[in-house]
Design an enzyme around this catalytic site. Sequence first.
Site, PDB file in Angstrom:
ATOM      1  CG  ASP A 127      -2.295   0.537   0.975  1.00 54.54           C
ATOM      2  OD1 ASP A 127      -2.432   1.336   0.041  1.00 54.54           O
ATOM      3  OD2 ASP A 127      -3.230   0.216   1.746  1.00 54.54           O
ATOM      4  CG  ASP A 184      -9.546   2.183  -0.839  1.00 54.69           C
ATOM      5  OD1 ASP A 184      -8.537   2.195  -1.577  1.00 54.69           O
ATOM      6  OD2 ASP A 184      -9.497   2.009   0.387  1.00 54.69           O
TER       7      ASP A 184
HETATM    8  C1  GLA Z   1      -5.939   1.388   1.381  1.00 54.98           C
HETATM    9  C2  GLA Z   1      -6.110   0.351   0.245  1.00 54.98           C
HETATM   10  C3  GLA Z   1      -7.234  -0.598   0.600  1.00 54.98           C
HETATM   11  C4  GLA Z   1      -6.933  -1.284   1.933  1.00 54.98           C
HETATM   12  C5  GLA Z   1      -6.707  -0.250   3.014  1.00 54.98           C
HETATM   13  C6  GLA Z   1      -6.211  -0.858   4.309  1.00 54.98           C
HETATM   14  O1  GLA Z   1      -7.040   2.235   1.468  1.00 54.98           O
HETATM   15  O2  GLA Z   1      -6.363   0.996  -0.964  1.00 54.98           O
HETATM   16  O3  GLA Z   1      -7.387  -1.563  -0.419  1.00 54.98           O
HETATM   17  O4  GLA Z   1      -5.792  -2.104   1.790  1.00 54.98           O
HETATM   18  O5  GLA Z   1      -5.741   0.725   2.619  1.00 54.98           O
HETATM   19  O6  GLA Z   1      -6.041   0.089   5.315  1.00 54.98           O
END
Ligand code: GLA
Length: 377
Positions: A127, A184
């Site tokens: 990430d 997301d």
């Molecule tokens: C980010 C990623 C998500 C998830 C969260 C976890 O937002 O894009 O897919 O992994 O972190 O905290």
Amino acid sequence: MLVNRPPMGWNTWNTFGWNISDKLVRESADAFVDLGFKKAGYEYIVVDDCWSKKVRNAENFRLEADPDKFPEGMKAVADYVHGKGLKFGMYSCAGQRTCGDFPGSFDHEFLDAETFASWGVDFLKYDFCYKPAFIEGQLLYRRMGMALRACGRDILYSACNWGSDNVWQWIRSTGAHMYRSTGDIFDTPESYRKIAASQLDKLGASANNCFNDVDMLTVGMYGKGNVGSKGCTDADYRSQFALWCLFSAPLMLGCDIRSINEQSLKLVTNPDLIRIDQDAEARPPMCQTENGWDGTKHILMKHLDDGRYALGLFNFEEHDQEISVTYSDFGLPASAGYDVSCRDVLGDDGEKVYREYMRAKVPAHDCKVYICTLVKR
Ligand code: GLA
């Protein structure tokens, strides 16, 4: 490590967020086998953020599992998953902390890769939160790319910088096998449509060994869980899943697979849709939209490696619509002397032969998907 098909699996984040445990992962691995996911091609069980202690071990600086969530440690979980004939994935972050505020891998990349390898990890989602301002994101993805290759184990590298810094232009050079290209997903029609629209002109960069990851699926969530939001209908889940398959995107399930309902299970294990997703050539679709992607009728047609085509008709309107496909728009002029035989893979229209064009009634928010063959007249 060769990754010649879009990876398929399940990830804890969409439904469970921080609420993860040894029990959840083991039960989900059981469900993979018992409910037929594994047979359909799903392979990776991935633990996302929030699995570790809040700080590293003070003496050796290694990451450690949260003993309340994973009392036997991560190796025991990996062993269990492997025992089911599946692969095990974990999560870390290129910045100093993860998005959920656990320790990130910044400046500990090689140590963490070694730790993951020692636990038997087969997949790492990486990430992008809490990146120090003085260093370029691209360099951090390069570092983990090298660390994973040095760690002595094949670990699929799943980069997740949400499409920042024109990621599609350089990510392949870092050794990543898939790359998140968007922010997301949430379980709403607007969310999956926006994600799909944002990648239509970038799918040419998605190819074997480095696939564009348009995020984990929300199919089967019906608004429940961490990214549940207002939820989707079955028609929207069909459209979401079909778009991901026409994109040859990684298929990472995000619902509670232990209690998935029959419709969603049938959808995500549909052999024809998975065949389209996993096509060996992984070509982007040709797209035809009315009023651009803001419109409500979209047609995607994609070459398959065996000379056939996948064809998807999408209706983003609130009511049923007829959608017409003119084959000359995709490179088949009427004068060529070929008809098109189309087999409906989601509904029960069977196989029909069309000349020059076809027209189908598509319910609101829904789609039709066909596998097509050209036949000489
Ligand atoms: C980010 C990623 C998500 C998830 C969260 C976890 O937002 O894009 O897919 O992994 O972190 O905290």
